[in-house]
Design a protein around this motif. Structure first.
Motif, PDB file in Angstrom:
ATOM      1  N   ASP A   1     -42.006 -27.288 -51.710  1.00 34.83           N
ATOM      2  CA  ASP A   1     -41.340 -27.826 -50.525  1.00 34.83           C
ATOM      3  C   ASP A   1     -39.901 -28.199 -50.887  1.00 34.83           C
ATOM      4  O   ASP A   1     -39.584 -29.342 -51.208  1.00 34.83           O
ATOM      5  N   ILE A   2     -38.997 -27.214 -50.830  1.00 37.80           N
ATOM      6  CA  ILE A   2     -37.626 -27.422 -51.280  1.00 37.80           C
ATOM      7  C   ILE A   2     -36.849 -28.357 -50.352  1.00 37.80           C
ATOM      8  O   ILE A   2     -35.912 -29.033 -50.789  1.00 37.80           O
ATOM      9  N   VAL A   3     -37.237 -28.412 -49.085  1.00 35.89           N
ATOM     10  CA  VAL A   3     -36.557 -29.328 -48.164  1.00 35.89           C
ATOM     11  C   VAL A   3     -36.866 -30.775 -48.536  1.00 35.89           C
ATOM     12  O   VAL A   3     -35.968 -31.624 -48.573  1.00 35.89           O
ATOM     13  N   ALA A   4     -38.131 -31.057 -48.825  1.00 38.83           N
ATOM     14  CA  ALA A   4     -38.511 -32.412 -49.237  1.00 38.83           C
ATOM     15  C   ALA A   4     -37.789 -32.800 -50.527  1.00 38.83           C
ATOM     16  O   ALA A   4     -37.291 -33.925 -50.666  1.00 38.83           O
ATOM     17  N   LEU A   5     -37.713 -31.864 -51.469  1.00 38.27           N
ATOM     18  CA  LEU A   5     -37.010 -32.137 -52.725  1.00 38.27           C
ATOM     19  C   LEU A   5     -35.531 -32.384 -52.480  1.00 38.27           C
ATOM     20  O   LEU A   5     -34.925 -33.278 -53.099  1.00 38.27           O
TER      21      LEU A   5
ATOM     22  N   ARG B   1     -28.797 -22.431 -47.186  1.00 38.02           N
ATOM     23  CA  ARG B   1     -29.788 -21.438 -46.769  1.00 38.02           C
ATOM     24  C   ARG B   1     -30.907 -22.004 -45.899  1.00 38.02           C
ATOM     25  O   ARG B   1     -31.506 -21.257 -45.120  1.00 38.02           O
ATOM     26  N   VAL B   2     -31.181 -23.303 -46.032  1.00 36.72           N
ATOM     27  CA  VAL B   2     -32.346 -23.853 -45.333  1.00 36.72           C
ATOM     28  C   VAL B   2     -31.987 -24.990 -44.373  1.00 36.72           C
ATOM     29  O   VAL B   2     -32.531 -25.072 -43.277  1.00 36.72           O
ATOM     30  N   ILE B   3     -31.054 -25.853 -44.760  1.00 36.39           N
ATOM     31  CA  ILE B   3     -30.722 -27.016 -43.928  1.00 36.39           C
ATOM     32  C   ILE B   3     -29.717 -26.628 -42.844  1.00 36.39           C
ATOM     33  O   ILE B   3     -30.032 -26.619 -41.657  1.00 36.39           O
ATOM     34  N   ASP B   4     -28.493 -26.298 -43.248  1.00 37.91           N
ATOM     35  CA  ASP B   4     -27.460 -25.919 -42.277  1.00 37.91           C
ATOM     36  C   ASP B   4     -27.531 -24.442 -41.890  1.00 37.91           C
ATOM     37  O   ASP B   4     -27.050 -24.053 -40.829  1.00 37.91           O
ATOM     38  N   LYS B   5     -28.070 -23.635 -42.782  1.00 36.10           N
ATOM     39  CA  LYS B   5     -28.244 -22.193 -42.552  1.00 36.10           C
ATOM     40  C   LYS B   5     -26.926 -21.475 -42.261  1.00 36.10           C
ATOM     41  O   LYS B   5     -26.892 -20.513 -41.481  1.00 36.10           O
ATOM     42  N   ASP B   6     -25.846 -21.932 -42.903  1.00 37.44           N
ATOM     43  CA  ASP B   6     -24.589 -21.215 -42.728  1.00 37.44           C
ATOM     44  C   ASP B   6     -24.465 -20.040 -43.695  1.00 37.44           C
ATOM     45  O   ASP B   6     -23.548 -19.223 -43.598  1.00 37.44           O
ATOM     46  N   MET B   7     -25.408 -19.947 -44.658  1.00 40.94           N
ATOM     47  CA  MET B   7     -25.466 -18.857 -45.635  1.00 40.94           C
ATOM     48  C   MET B   7     -24.152 -18.706 -46.416  1.00 40.94           C
ATOM     49  O   MET B   7     -23.793 -17.606 -46.833  1.00 40.94           O
ATOM     50  N   ALA B   8     -23.458 -19.818 -46.592  1.00 41.82           N
ATOM     51  CA  ALA B   8     -22.179 -19.772 -47.306  1.00 41.82           C
ATOM     52  C   ALA B   8     -22.130 -20.877 -48.357  1.00 41.82           C
ATOM     53  O   ALA B   8     -21.323 -21.807 -48.266  1.00 41.82           O
ATOM     54  N   PRO B   9     -22.985 -20.793 -49.375  1.00 47.95           N
ATOM     55  CA  PRO B   9     -22.972 -21.839 -50.402  1.00 47.95           C
ATOM     56  C   PRO B   9     -21.676 -21.810 -51.213  1.00 47.95           C
ATOM     57  O   PRO B   9     -21.115 -20.745 -51.472  1.00 47.95           O
ATOM     58  N   LYS B  10     -21.220 -22.987 -51.598  1.00 48.05           N
ATOM     59  CA  LYS B  10     -20.040 -23.105 -52.455  1.00 48.05           C
ATOM     60  C   LYS B  10     -20.536 -23.434 -53.860  1.00 48.05           C
ATOM     61  O   LYS B  10     -20.758 -24.594 -54.202  1.00 48.05           O
ATOM     62  N   TRP B  11     -20.733 -22.383 -54.653  1.00 51.44           N
ATOM     63  CA  TRP B  11     -21.300 -22.560 -55.987  1.00 51.44           C
ATOM     64  C   TRP B  11     -20.289 -23.213 -56.926  1.00 51.44           C
ATOM     65  O   TRP B  11     -19.084 -23.008 -56.815  1.00 51.44           O
ATOM     66  N   ASP B  12     -20.821 -23.985 -57.857  1.00 54.78           N
ATOM     67  CA  ASP B  12     -19.985 -24.660 -58.849  1.00 54.78           C
ATOM     68  C   ASP B  12     -20.608 -24.494 -60.231  1.00 54.78           C
ATOM     69  O   ASP B  12     -21.616 -25.143 -60.526  1.00 54.78           O
ATOM     70  N   PRO B  13     -20.009 -23.636 -61.065  1.00 53.60           N
ATOM     71  CA  PRO B  13     -18.796 -22.838 -60.914  1.00 53.60           C
ATOM     72  C   PRO B  13     -18.970 -21.690 -59.908  1.00 53.60           C
ATOM     73  O   PRO B  13     -20.091 -21.230 -59.688  1.00 53.60           O
ATOM     74  N   PRO B  14     -17.867 -21.201 -59.350  1.00 52.26           N
ATOM     75  CA  PRO B  14     -17.958 -20.182 -58.299  1.00 52.26           C
ATOM     76  C   PRO B  14     -18.128 -18.758 -58.793  1.00 52.26           C
ATOM     77  O   PRO B  14     -18.491 -17.885 -58.009  1.00 52.26           O
ATOM     78  N   THR B  15     -17.844 -18.507 -60.078  1.00 58.23           N
ATOM     79  CA  THR B  15     -17.939 -17.140 -60.602  1.00 58.23           C
ATOM     80  C   THR B  15     -18.618 -17.139 -61.965  1.00 58.23           C
ATOM     81  O   THR B  15     -18.673 -18.168 -62.657  1.00 58.23           O
ATOM     82  N   LEU B  16     -19.103 -15.973 -62.348  1.00 55.59           N
ATOM     83  CA  LEU B  16     -19.736 -15.834 -63.659  1.00 55.59           C
ATOM     84  C   LEU B  16     -18.771 -16.182 -64.781  1.00 55.59           C
ATOM     85  O   LEU B  16     -19.155 -16.798 -65.783  1.00 55.59           O
ATOM     86  N   GLU B  17     -17.521 -15.786 -64.622  1.00 58.17           N
ATOM     87  CA  GLU B  17     -16.535 -16.005 -65.675  1.00 58.17           C
ATOM     88  C   GLU B  17     -16.314 -17.486 -65.969  1.00 58.17           C
ATOM     89  O   GLU B  17     -15.953 -17.862 -67.092  1.00 58.17           O
ATOM     90  N   LYS B  18     -16.557 -18.310 -64.964  1.00 54.59           N
ATOM     91  CA  LYS B  18     -16.305 -19.742 -65.134  1.00 54.59           C
ATOM     92  C   LYS B  18     -17.546 -20.524 -65.580  1.00 54.59           C
ATOM     93  O   LYS B  18     -17.484 -21.739 -65.754  1.00 54.59           O
TER      94      LYS B  18
END
Length: 405
Positions: free
Chosen positions: A102-106, A357-374
């Protein structure tokens, strides 16, 4: 003799790589209190010499929460000690077996700062998964519908897994800033070639036919036959896996993956996903996509670019380590990785991934770091470090219940 026979059949990877009969323990009521709702999240039916556990949160695709994991663990321990019960079955209500934890509960627990509740969830479900993987009685999981993440975790370590024409399997954790867990680093790493790396890093789906072909499932049947299979299994008075297997084979179907299946592309999967680093895997797919214009290569490349960069590197290392560890070692390591991942001390990717992906469902996560290189090597290494002296590791009863390798 019985113990050794079950040991031989309890593991997928050794095969291919509360008392009376007819009692029903499920309850029903038109108006539920809190206790009744919790009780009904896992229903139990007694059918002859068997017990059937039913995951019963259909509106949440049977996503497993702490209460469900606790109840399952209690039931299974009781049934294992009951000489009137020969074997167990488990299935889900509605259109899913179980979509995972249950990822929403977590997510909400983490946001509220309730880390102890998060730890309790993971300790409980991982311990239950270990119980299934070392269970002394045959276990039949009916994987009809969505079977992902923790849903795969509570079924694949058991003796038999029956996939259907409606089964959808995936370990999509990298798409929410997490890593394949619940024993996934063990069973994915033991799949043919580098299929496990492919599934872990892309989160792509397999159907029931593909699950049987690669060994994740032991049998395949059409959904319409499931009631008959349940009925026939319920008539058995046995604790012998070979008798149960004969029944499953009687109603099973021989299958072959079609030409579009990833299993028809094992050569390129191995060529790309057998490389040492995520960057090398991406580069190899980019070369293949540019040279061949192949739709599968392009799609796979796009999936990798959607995923969390840190999760990709952590997950690749997890699968690679799982190949050389026992089941209990994988679960213990995954527990440490999980606590590191949800602590926000390295990154807040898990909450960001679930939000997007589940709460706001905007499908636009801002990853940190944003790229593999970082993504630094130190960040990846931190996932695999021992927990602090004040944070206990996952305790599994390995001295009592021997894990398999």
């Amino acid at each position: 003799m019985m113990q050794s026979r079950i040991r031989r059949s309890v593991s997928l990877f050794r095969r291919s790589l509360l008392h009376s009969n007819n009692a029903k323990y499920s309850s029903s009521s038109s108006s539920y209190g809190v206790d009744e709702i919790l009780d009904n999240e896992v229903l139990v039916e007694g059918i002859g010499y068997t017990r059937m556990a039913i995951l019963n949160r259909p509106s949440a695709l049977n996503a497993i929460n702490t209460n469900m994991a606790t109840r399952l663990h209690q039931f299974y321990r009781t049934w294992e000690d009951n000489s009137h019960i020969g074997f167990l079955m488990i299935k889900g209500s509605g259109r899913a077996f179980a979509a995972g934890g249950d990822i929403v509960a977590l997510y909400h627990m983490i946001k509220q700062g309730n880390m102890e509740a998060c730890k309790e969830f993971f300790r409980t479900i991982y311990s239950f998964i270990y119980l299934i993987g070392t269970y002394m009685k045959p276990h039949v999981a009916l994987l009809n519908g969505i079977t992902m993440g923790g849903g795969a975790g509570v079924s694949i370590p058991g003796t038999f897994r029956v996939a259907t024409d409606k089964t959808i399997f995936a370990t999509p954790e990298v798409l929410i800033g997490f890593h394949p867990d619940a024993g996934a680093s063990f069973y994915l790493s033991h799949l043919p070639g580098h299929l496990g790396e492919y599934l872990a890093l892309t989160g792509e789906k397999l159907n029931g036919v593909e699950m049987v072909t690669c060994g994740l499932a032991t049998h395949y049947t059409l959904t319409a036959r499931l009631p008959l299979i349940e009925e026939q299994l319920g008539r058995l008075v046995t604790d012998d896996p070979s008798v149960i297997e004969t029944t499953l084979e009687q109603y099973g179907d021989l299958v072959h993956p079609d030409s579009r299946s990833v299993l028809q592309r094992i050569e390129i999967v191995d060529k790309c996903f057998g490389l040492d680093t995520v960057e090398e895997i991406v580069d190899a797919l980019e070369v293949a996509a540019s040279e061949t214009k192949d739709a599968w290569c392009i799609s796979t490349l796009n999936r990798l670019k959607e995923a969390c960069p840190l999760s990709l590197k952590v997950s690749l290392r997890s699968i690679r380590e799982g190949r050389f560890q026992t089941f209990d070692q994988c679960l213990s390591r995954e527990y440490r990785m999980t606590l590191q991942g949800i602590s926000k001390q390295i990154s807040g990717d898990y909450c960001e991934g679930v939000r997007a992906r589940v709460i706001d469902k905007d499908m636009a996560p801002k990853w940190d770091p944003p790229t593999l290189e970082k993504v630094s090597q130190d960040m990846v290494d931190q996932y695999f470090l021992p927990l602090s002296e004040f944070e206990p590791d996952l305790e599994l009863p390995t001295k009592i219940r021997e894990a398999f390798s």
